[in-house]
Each structure stands twice: as structure tokens, then as C-alpha cells.
Motif scaffolding. Sequence first.
Motif, mmCIF file in Angstrom:
data_model
loop_
_atom_site.group_PDB
_atom_site.id
_atom_site.type_symbol
_atom_site.label_atom_id
_atom_site.label_comp_id
_atom_site.label_asym_id
_atom_site.label_seq_id
_atom_site.Cartn_x
_atom_site.Cartn_y
_atom_site.Cartn_z
ATOM 1 N N GLN A 178 -4.007 -15.953 26.545
ATOM 2 C CA GLN A 178 -4.547 -16.653 27.726
ATOM 3 C C GLN A 178 -4.786 -15.692 28.903
ATOM 4 O O GLN A 178 -4.275 -15.893 30.006
ATOM 5 N N ASN A 179 -5.528 -14.647 28.688
ATOM 6 C CA ASN A 179 -5.873 -13.670 29.730
ATOM 7 C C ASN A 179 -4.647 -12.947 30.305
ATOM 8 O O ASN A 179 -4.721 -12.372 31.393
ATOM 9 N N ASN B 183 -1.181 -8.814 35.419
ATOM 10 C CA ASN B 183 -1.413 -9.772 34.328
ATOM 11 C C ASN B 183 -0.434 -9.582 33.179
ATOM 12 O O ASN B 183 -0.683 -10.023 32.052
ATOM 13 N N THR C 111 1.115 -19.046 35.877
ATOM 14 C CA THR C 111 0.560 -19.363 37.201
ATOM 15 C C THR C 111 0.541 -18.119 38.088
ATOM 16 O O THR C 111 -0.439 -17.860 38.804
ATOM 17 N N LYS D 179 -2.469 -16.028 36.802
ATOM 18 C CA LYS D 179 -3.796 -16.566 37.103
ATOM 19 C C LYS D 179 -4.122 -16.514 38.602
ATOM 20 O O LYS D 179 -5.271 -16.290 38.984
#
Length: 600
Positions: free
Chosen positions: A122-123, A140, A164, A167
Motif C-alpha cells: 500500500q505505497n 514511507n 495514516t 499517507k
Amino acid sequence: MIQYLLTSTIAATSLFIIYQLFLEKEKMHHFNRFYLLISLLFSLLIPFISIEIIKEITTPTTSLIPTATSEGTIVIAEETNYLEQILWGIYILVTAILSYRFMRNILAFYQLRQNNSTLSIQNATLVLLQERVLPHTFMNNIFINKAEYQERKIEKELFAHEMTHVKQMHTLDVLFVELIKTIFWFNPLFILYKKAIQLNHEFLADEKVVHSYKNIPFYQSLLLSKVSCYPPLSLASNLNFQITKKRFLMMSRNSSKKIILAKQLGLLPIFTAIFCYFCIDSVAQVQTTKATNTKYTVTASFDRDTYYAGVLVNVTDNKRNITFSKKYEALTLEEKNRYLSFTPRKYSKKIPTKAEFEEFKNSKKYAIWIDGIPANNSHLAVYAPNKIAYFSGSFVHKNARSEKFPQPFQYSFYTEGYYEKNLKNAHKKFSGKSINIDLSRSKKSPITSKSNIKGEASVSITTNSANLNPNLKTETLVNLLKENTKESDPIPSNEDVLNLINTTEKPEFPGGMKKFYQFVADNFQMPTDIKLKGKVYVMFIIEKDGSITNANILRDIGFGTGEEALRVIKLSPKWIPAQKDGLPVRVQYSLPITIMSSNL
């Protein structure tokens, strides 16, 4: 620099207090995140912003006699500030150490990533560590324990929490404030900002988890079970026992949308007020006019180009390694502003009223000087008010009063003859043909050195109350006053008065210059209860017959030292005049008198 720090700190403190009191407890975490970042930027940039609003005011102006000598030297001493250099050295050293630590901490995260296995999801990048740690985030990267991940012991709520942070790029906020802390390490305020920013990040992550899973009690129990006493590196987003209580309270808090909107709108006038207070300056632009009182007229400063026209300017600027000799007209605007910013203002007549004149006769209240000579107040009876062309004075504080002049006020009166001869036209033209400006680094610049000053003598006076001469006799003082009230000759033009450098024989005091120094030292009287140290500059003309005329004070150190220097110079016997080609000539002479009280 100090002004910048004060302005920045006051602005940052004000905005932080507002956050703590009105914003932190409201559920508007996205807004609060940008408020904290903008507050930091605003406080750091506001000292650089300046908006001037010009307001014209009408006011009469007064000025001093122009400070200029024909062949003297203006010395601006710049003493090396070793304390400042030491403080800057300490600042640079500490900043370098903290910068190294900052970079080392960042590098440590990337080394962990390189030295351990990773997974992309998820990135984000999961960094699987061998040691047991709480999940924490940097950029990240989410750092978790490898065994717990493989055994599926990491709850989905914790994983959502860390995602969270990734992102919303919370690490960038922390790096920003950490960089500011590294530069402004001496200001503890930025530590508080960092804690507030990190706490707000936790609020944001918690809000996302609660919204996604809608099970607040379970999530709170999970956080309590995971809290550790050994938090990871400070640049990471992570769980922390000290802020867990605040997080629990925020999860169950309900905020009114109307209250939130009102608080948000209320910040606009607060930012505006801070901006106006620090950035907008009202600059008074003086519109000089003639006063309505016909007895007192004041005019503005004379044009600089006219005042210094044709003057040879010799500059030695050791600080900038600049040396030049130019006519004033050849100077650049920057050189004019830097070295010749002074232009005198005109002394216009100021005549006392009869009531004022009578008041000045009070010897207990006023110490007076007439044409630069200390006088008894009763001598004012010799004059009518309209015979005084100009007067000025000031209040003297108790610690500045002397035994000789104990009065609370000191006033100087100038007669018509003295005004016409010494004050009226002094603003129009610089009195000499050249001016030497010496900007030295050392405080010990040789102000009386022969290599710096041509035709200038130096007298040092050390006062001691036990060695002071008695005051002048009243008869002598009255005679001197009468001489100064006679009709004066017009001021000689520059062509009539030569500089010493243009003479073949320089003027000489009878018995030599040592006798002259002794004469000045013996006759110069000073207050006995004031500690004084400095120089009084006197300029005068030695006439063809050796007499002294046109004595002026160029600069003094207050407390009547200038007037006393004039008095002594006027007592001087005739000199042996200067000569050029065998004929006596008039020359201009400047004299710095060094004043140093013996109790210094």
C-alpha cells in the motif's frame, strides 16, 4: 540579530499560547496541523517584513554647530568585540554538533532499511527488524518486529495507525521543526512546538482508526497494552505513554462545528494584529516650517552638496581596506552617505521674553553662560532681552550637577555680535578646504598623531579638586563679556585664512607649545564631583598680530566643558603669528583637549 530573535520569539510564543488555550482540544486536527506549521513559518519570516507608512508632521527644528575642522581628523574607533566573537564561536560549534546528530539520526533509519528485509505494501515499505520494537514510522517506512509480523501478532488497528502517518507524510513536519530546533537550539519554544506537532499527528492517526473500525474501547485497550517505556528515535512517529491519556480523551470528545468555525475565523484578526504590530511602521516625515513666533525662526538643514562643495575628502577606512582622496563632487552617493552624512542646521534667532529673562536671573535655579563664558546671573542685567540673539538650555539631573554648577538648569546665551560672527552662517559652508576621515578598527587610534593631524595641538588635562585654580575675578569676566558684546568684524573668507600646511612659518605660543599646554591645563576648571573622560575640540583663528579670534567649539562632552574651553582659549596671550614668504598671515588652528578626571 537580537531584534530578529525577539520579534520572532514573541510572535511564535503568542501563536503557541493561542493554540494551547483555544485550538488543541478541538477535533479539527487537519486545521491544527497547518496552523502549527504556518505559525512557525510566520514567526520566522515576520522580522524580515517591513511596511512603512509615512506621516508628515510639522515641527520647528534646532541643531548644533557643525562639527568640522580645516585640517583635523575625524576618528571613528571600532573596538573588537571579543565577547561577541566568543558567543558566535559557541553558537557555530553547538549548531555543527546538532547538525551532525540530526543527519546521523536520519541516516540511521536508512541503514536499518538497508540492513533488514523489506516488503512493499500500500505505497509503504515494511522494514522487518530482528529486535522487539513498537511499530513506528519514518517517511514511507514502517518499522515493525519481523517475528510478530510473520506470526500475525500486529493488530490491524496499529497497522492502520502507522499507514495514516505514511499517507499524510507526518515525517516531513517533524523534520521541518527538527531543522528549526537545530538552528535555534537555544530557544526552548521550538521543543514545545515539536511536541505539539507530534501529538497532533497521533490525533490524526487515531481519528482515522476510530472512523474505520468504530471500536474505541478495544482500540484504547490495545494502545495501553502496547505502550513501552523505551520509545524509538525522536524523528519517528510512535506510541508514547506520556501522550496516551490526551489521545484517549480526544477519541471520546465531541466538538461543536459552530464553535470550531468561530475559533477558526477568530484567528484572522489575531494574525492581522500581530502582522500590523511588527511589520507596519509609522515614519514621521518632518515638514519644516517657520514658527509663528517672530522672535524664533528655524530653517531646515542646508543642502549637503552646497555645504561640502569643493572640499577635499581624505578617507582611510581600515575596516573596508579603502583609502582615497577626492573632491566632494567626485564621491559616489554611497561614499557621501557613509562618510559625510552630517549636515548642520541653521541657528535662527531665538529671543527670550522679558518674563523669561527675569526668571534666568535666579542663580539658585539657573547656571548660565554668555557667549560661551560662565557668568554670574546678575550679569544678565547688562543686557536687554532683545540683545540676546539666541539661547538654549536643558535640565541637569542631580547626579550630573557639580559643586561649581549645582543648579538644576543650565542655559547659554549668545549676543548679537557672537551670533552674527559664529552661528548665523555656520550652516552654509564647511569652514575648511579639506577633511580627513579615519575609520580605524582599534580603539587606540592615534587621534593626536602627527601622521594623522596637520597643524593640530593636543592638551591633556587631569583634574584634581585640590589643584583647581580659583575662579576668574569678576572684573575680568565683565571685561570679557563687554568685549563680546561689541560689534564684531565679519567672518573672514577662506581666502583670508590660510591652513598651516600653506605657511612657511607656523604660529607659536610664547615660550613654546609646552608652555601653551601648561597654560591651558592651569586655567581649565572642571566640576569636582563628576567623573569625565573625553575630548573637547576647539577651533580658532590666530590673527596677524597673534591674537585669537573666532573661537568655536566643534565638539564637547557636556557639563560645561565646551564653554570652559572657550573661556581658557580667550584668555590666551598673543601668539607669535604664522608667516608666509616673510609676511604675517592669519591661520586656522584646531585644538583637541583631552579631559580625564583624576578619580577615574
